[in-house]
Scaffold this active site. Structure first.
Site, PDB file in Angstrom:
ATOM      1  N   GLY A  37       0.798  -1.213   0.000  1.00  0.00           N
ATOM      2  CA  GLY A  37       0.000   0.000   0.000  1.00  0.00           C
ATOM      3  C   GLY A  37       0.832   1.264   0.000  1.00  0.00           C
ATOM      4  CB  THR A  39       1.172   3.860   4.707  1.00  0.00           C
ATOM      5  OG1 THR A  39      -0.075   4.562   4.546  1.00  0.00           O
ATOM      6  CG2 THR A  39       1.884   4.457   5.911  1.00  0.00           C
ATOM      7  N   GLY A  89       0.109  -0.917   6.435  1.00  0.00           N
ATOM      8  CA  GLY A  89      -0.846   0.172   6.545  1.00  0.00           C
ATOM      9  C   GLY A  89      -2.239  -0.347   6.841  1.00  0.00           C
ATOM     10  CB  ALA A  90      -4.892   0.185   8.571  1.00  0.00           C
ATOM     11  CE  LYS A 101      -3.146  -4.977   6.494  1.00  0.00           C
ATOM     12  NZ  LYS A 101      -2.751  -3.873   5.569  1.00  0.00           N
ATOM     13  N   GLY A 104      -5.504  -2.697  -1.369  1.00  0.00           N
ATOM     14  CA  GLY A 104      -4.634  -3.121  -2.466  1.00  0.00           C
ATOM     15  C   GLY A 104      -4.842  -4.555  -2.900  1.00  0.00           C
ATOM     16  CD  GLU A 110      -2.054  -6.262   2.988  1.00  0.00           C
ATOM     17  OE1 GLU A 110      -1.555  -5.367   2.300  1.00  0.00           O
ATOM     18  OE2 GLU A 110      -3.253  -6.238   3.347  1.00  0.00           O
TER      19      GLU A 110
END
Length: 222
Positions: A37, A39, A89-90, A101, A104, A110
């Site tokens: 993602g 972040t 990230g979230a 999440k 993506g 993940e």
């Protein structure tokens, strides 16, 4: 990486701040899970510039490619049975530590990586903080029997234009309200055609780093 468009400069600055704070938690010799993602895109150079000896696992091809370009050592997850830390990230972060999440489309990988890590760290800009989780919830579905799975799910739709997951699954989103995250997650888990969903329980999360302007708030969940 991911489907999220570039955000205003202040949001991008917060992502960068949260990512750098997470990179500072990584120690030499660690086995590290790298999420997917926008972040995480800031996390990778922050890790690379520390020049540590790390064994990394990537949750998507996009993460793997960028990590290799930056000089990080990426291994197949089959070479490791556990990780010291995973950072990701979230899309949403709730006060109780539950997160959503999967923007993506890599949420199955993940979640596997997060579960394998002794410490799972979620990094987010302040716009990802919510008072309660709400739709959509990303899903990865089997293509076999897809219409029947969608019928069983109810208010779920295949994500328009989304590529398959890293493992070839169909990416969809569930749009029903989430009054009870544990109960909703259990319902999704009980449908055979659902490979995985994007609800991550607080029990899986160790730390949440939320950037608010130039300040990074560090929440310890477990």
């Amino acid at each position: 990486m991911g489907i999220e468009a570039e955000q205003p400069p202040e949001v991008e600055a917060e992502k960068r701040a949260a990512a750098r704070a997470a990179a500072a938690l990584v120690q030499d010799g660690m086995r590290v899970g790298l999420g997917t993602g926008t972040t995480v895109r800031y996390l990778l150079p922050a890790l690379a510039e520390r020049d540590l000896s790390l064994r990394c696992v990537a949750t998507s091809v996009a993460t793997e490619d960028l990590a290799r370009e930056l000089g990080l050592s990426i291994e197949p997850f089959e070479a490791l049975d556990a990780l010291d830390i995973a950072i990701d990230g979230a899309d949403q972060v709730a006060p109780d530590g539950w997160v959503i999440k999967g923007g993506g489309g890599a949420h199955t990988r993940e979640k596997i990586v997060a579960l394998a890590a002794t410490r799972f760290v979620v990094i987010a800009s302040s716009d990802k903080v919510v008072s309660a989780l709400g739709p959509p919830v990303p899903l990865e579905l089997l293509s076999f029997g897809l219409p029947a799975t969608l019928r069983a799910l109810g208010d779920a739709r295949v994500r328009a234009g989304a590529p398959p997951s890293p493992d070839g699954g169909v990416i969809a989103d569930h749009y029903a309200p989430i009054a009870d995250p544990p109960g909703f997650a259990a319902r999704l888990d009980a449908i055979p055609g659902v490979v995985e969903h994007g609800l991550f329980p607080a029990s899986m999360v160790s730390d949440v780093l939320i950037a608010r302007g130039a300040t990074v708030e560090h929440r310890t969940v477990k």
